[in-house]
Design an enzyme around this catalytic site. Structure first.
Site: not given
Ligand code: NAD
Ligand code: LMR
Length: 329
Positions: A160, A188
């Protein structure tokens, strides 16, 4: 190379963010160009094969700093001796969902991982939670790790922060490198508050340079706060490379420090500063030095900012109540 390698555990290693993150960690961008790393990849059992594929590719890069890769579906193994833990693995939201809708689905992941960190991680463990809802997932993990100092659990609002830097740069025509002291407050989520009142643009107060409250309220703040949803709408999947980049930035800054005269934004356990109830994991302006962070104190919070900070903090309190109700903290 004589330095002891740093153990870096990444959960969700086979996911989108994992794929964008691991190569950058192994190349030295997380901790420094002279810091060897050992990677521990945690995945759920059905995704282990995919994680092995990523590990094969990591091997094929022949990164000089990468001193080993372990892959496991057992959190107790994954966090054994971990110095840095990036908790990415979680279910991402899809079109139409708010990040809060993920609380129940993802809450169950972070409690056992917090306990495994408590029982097995190294004494200097630093934790960054990326998986959403990141702030409250960090709270769940932290609550399950009573032997680890609470301040070691942080949540990612650096994406962000970076988004806000670029929007402000586009509005003012000044390079992001010339923008300092921007702050993301709160959660967030769509209630987060990107604050430019203390920011500077080429040394001048950003709010005065912009001088456009309508743009702030109706363009800048919603664009930053809803950027995640806009990316999901456009890509059909949540942000990955920019999220990995922000995770690298977050840990790099925490370990190596903020630049003189600047600060960053991190989701951290509140000590009660700025009226944020103690213990909530909320985003604050922080400076980092010698591997520790401190909340920037003494900022004047005007009415415009106060209302928005309070709204985001209220959402964090509601999330805390919700996970309490689910027995997750
Ligand atoms: N804070 C932020 O700014 C931000 C930004 C983008 C994404 N995210 C979040 O990050 C997370 C991951 O996103 P992504 O696009 O990589 O998702 P994705 O679905 O591509 O990958 C997630 C992975 O986590 C694995 N997983 C699920 N449960 C698990 C566990 N108990 N232990 C270990 N691994 C596990 C899945 O098998 C998968 O491979 C999501 O929650 C998404 O919303 C946060
Ligand atoms: O918005 C989402 O769910 C993914 C991530 O937190 C983001 O901000 O891009």
């Amino acid at each position: 190379m004589t330095r002891t390698p740093v153990n870096v555990t990444v959960t969700g290693a086979a996911g989108q963010i994992g794929y964008a993150l691991l190569f950058r960690i192994a190349s030295g961008q997380l901790l420094g160009a002279d810091v060897p790393v050992k990677l521990r990849l945690l995945e759920i059992t059905p995704a282990l094969k995919a994680a092995e594929g990523t590990a094969m590719e990591l091997d094929d890069c022949a990164f000089p700093l990468l001193q080993g890769i372990d892959i496991t579906d057992d959190p107790n193994v994954a966090f054994d001796g971990a110095n840095v833990a990036l908790l990415v693995g979680a279910r991402p939201r899809t079109k139409g969902m708010e990040r809060g809708d993920l609380l129940e689905a993802n809450g169950g992941i972070f409690k056992p991982q917090g306990k495994a960190i408590n029982d097995h991680a190294a004494d200097d463990i630093k934790v960054l939670v990326v998986g959403n809802p990141a702030n409250t997932n960090a709270l769940i993990a932290q609550a399950a790790a009573p032997d680890v100092p609470a301040e070691r659990f942080t949540a990612m609002t650096r994406l962000d922060h970076n988004r806000a830097l670029t929007q402000l740069s586009k509005k003012t025509g000044v390079a992001v490198s010339e923008i300092k002291r921007l702050t993301i407050w709160g959660n967030h989520s769509a209630t987060q508050y990107p604050d430019i009142f203390h920011a500077t643009v080429a040394g001048k107060n950003a709010a005065e340079v912009v001088n456009d409250e309508k743009w702030l309220a109706e363009d800048f703040i919603p664009t930053v706060a809803k950027r995640g949803a806009a990316i999901i709408e456009a890509r059909g999947a949540s942000s990955a490379a920019s999220a990995a980049n922000a995770a690298i930035d977050h840990v790099h800054t925490w370990v190596n420090g903020t630049a003189e005269g600047d600060w960053t934004s991190m989701g951290i356990p509140s000590d009660g500063s700025y009226g944020v109830p103690e213990g909530l994991i909320s985003s604050f302006p922080v400076t980092c030095k010698d591997g520790k962070y401190e909340i920037v104190q003494g900022l004047d919070i005007n009415e415009f900012s106060r209302t928005r900070i309070d709204a985001s903090v209220k959402e964090l309190q509601d999330e805390r109540e919700a996970v309490r109700g689910l027995g997750l903290i």
